[in-house]
Design a protein around this motif. Structure first.
Motif, mmCIF file in Angstrom:
data_model
loop_
_atom_site.group_PDB
_atom_site.id
_atom_site.type_symbol
_atom_site.label_atom_id
_atom_site.label_comp_id
_atom_site.label_asym_id
_atom_site.label_seq_id
_atom_site.Cartn_x
_atom_site.Cartn_y
_atom_site.Cartn_z
ATOM 1 N N CYS A 48 0.837 -1.197 0.000
ATOM 2 C CA CYS A 48 0.000 0.000 0.000
ATOM 3 C C CYS A 48 0.878 1.255 0.000
ATOM 4 N N ILE A 49 0.592 2.163 -0.905
ATOM 5 C CA ILE A 49 1.389 3.392 -1.006
ATOM 6 C C ILE A 49 1.178 4.279 0.227
ATOM 7 N N GLY A 50 0.052 4.107 0.926
ATOM 8 C CA GLY A 50 -0.235 4.923 2.095
ATOM 9 C C GLY A 50 0.180 4.299 3.412
ATOM 10 N N MET A 51 0.888 3.155 3.370
ATOM 11 C CA MET A 51 1.252 2.440 4.595
ATOM 12 C C MET A 51 2.072 3.313 5.549
ATOM 13 N N ALA A 52 3.090 3.957 5.067
ATOM 14 C CA ALA A 52 3.937 4.779 5.938
ATOM 15 C C ALA A 52 3.140 5.938 6.522
ATOM 16 N N LEU A 53 2.268 6.539 5.720
ATOM 17 C CA LEU A 53 1.447 7.644 6.208
ATOM 18 C C LEU A 53 0.482 7.165 7.293
ATOM 19 N N LEU A 56 2.421 6.651 10.492
ATOM 20 C CA LEU A 56 2.808 7.944 11.060
ATOM 21 C C LEU A 56 1.606 8.629 11.701
ATOM 22 N N GLU A 57 0.444 8.572 11.043
ATOM 23 C CA GLU A 57 -0.758 9.174 11.607
ATOM 24 C C GLU A 57 -1.117 8.540 12.946
ATOM 25 N N LEU A 58 -0.991 7.230 13.046
ATOM 26 C CA LEU A 58 -1.289 6.550 14.307
ATOM 27 C C LEU A 58 -0.306 6.983 15.398
ATOM 28 N N THR A 61 -1.123 10.570 16.431
ATOM 29 C CA THR A 61 -2.394 10.600 17.161
ATOM 30 C C THR A 61 -2.225 10.114 18.592
ATOM 31 N N LEU A 62 -1.551 8.985 18.773
ATOM 32 C CA LEU A 62 -1.358 8.462 20.122
ATOM 33 C C LEU A 62 -0.481 9.372 20.977
ATOM 34 N N ARG A 63 0.547 9.949 20.362
ATOM 35 C CA ARG A 63 1.423 10.860 21.107
ATOM 36 C C ARG A 63 0.657 12.104 21.539
ATOM 37 N N GLU A 64 -0.102 12.713 20.634
ATOM 38 C CA GLU A 64 -0.844 13.925 20.960
ATOM 39 C C GLU A 64 -1.979 13.646 21.944
ATOM 40 N N LEU A 65 -2.600 12.483 21.827
ATOM 41 C CA LEU A 65 -3.650 12.104 22.763
ATOM 42 C C LEU A 65 -3.083 11.980 24.177
ATOM 43 N N SER A 66 -1.919 11.363 24.287
ATOM 44 C CA SER A 66 -1.312 11.205 25.619
ATOM 45 C C SER A 66 -0.848 12.547 26.179
ATOM 46 N N ARG A 67 -0.464 13.474 25.324
ATOM 47 C CA ARG A 67 -0.083 14.812 25.802
ATOM 48 C C ARG A 67 -1.301 15.610 26.243
ATOM 49 N N ALA A 68 -2.377 15.522 25.453
ATOM 50 C CA ALA A 68 -3.581 16.300 25.744
ATOM 51 C C ALA A 68 -4.343 15.752 26.946
ATOM 52 N N LEU A 69 -4.278 14.445 27.144
ATOM 53 C CA LEU A 69 -5.013 13.804 28.232
ATOM 54 C C LEU A 69 -4.073 12.913 29.036
ATOM 55 N N PRO A 70 -3.167 13.518 29.825
ATOM 56 C CA PRO A 70 -2.163 12.732 30.524
ATOM 57 C C PRO A 70 -2.737 11.764 31.561
#
Length: 80
Positions: A48-53, A56-58, A61-70
């Motif tokens: 899949c050409i979008g595999m890396a994207l 990266l999105e996951l 998302t997980l990093r920002e979620l953990s920052r926003a809701l520690p």
């Protein structure tokens, strides 16, 4: 099952990832699962050409979620 010349075959990749003969308890999320790789993104020339994207999105998302809701916790017990 016999597939004759001219028959239309539609592979169901999602079903292949849920084959209990290959993936024990396929409907139970398990981040520590070992065994064959899933088929969701394909492989080789057909990867899949979008595999890396998607990966990266996951990650973002997980990093920002953990920052926003520690104080965010799982709503269920963790079993190992």
């Amino acid at each position: 099952m016999t597939i004759r010349a001219g028959d239309i075959v539609i592979p169901a990749v999602g079903a292949a990832n849920r084959d209990p003969e290959v993936f024990p308890h396929p409907d139970t999320p398990d981040v520590d699962r070992v065994g064959p790789r899933h088929l969701s993104f394909g492989a080789g020339a057909h990867a899949c050409i979008g595999m890396a994207l998607a990966r990266l999105e996951l990650l973002v998302t997980l990093r920002e979620l953990s920052r926003a809701l520690p104080d965010l916790t799982l709503g269920c017990a963790v079993t190992t």
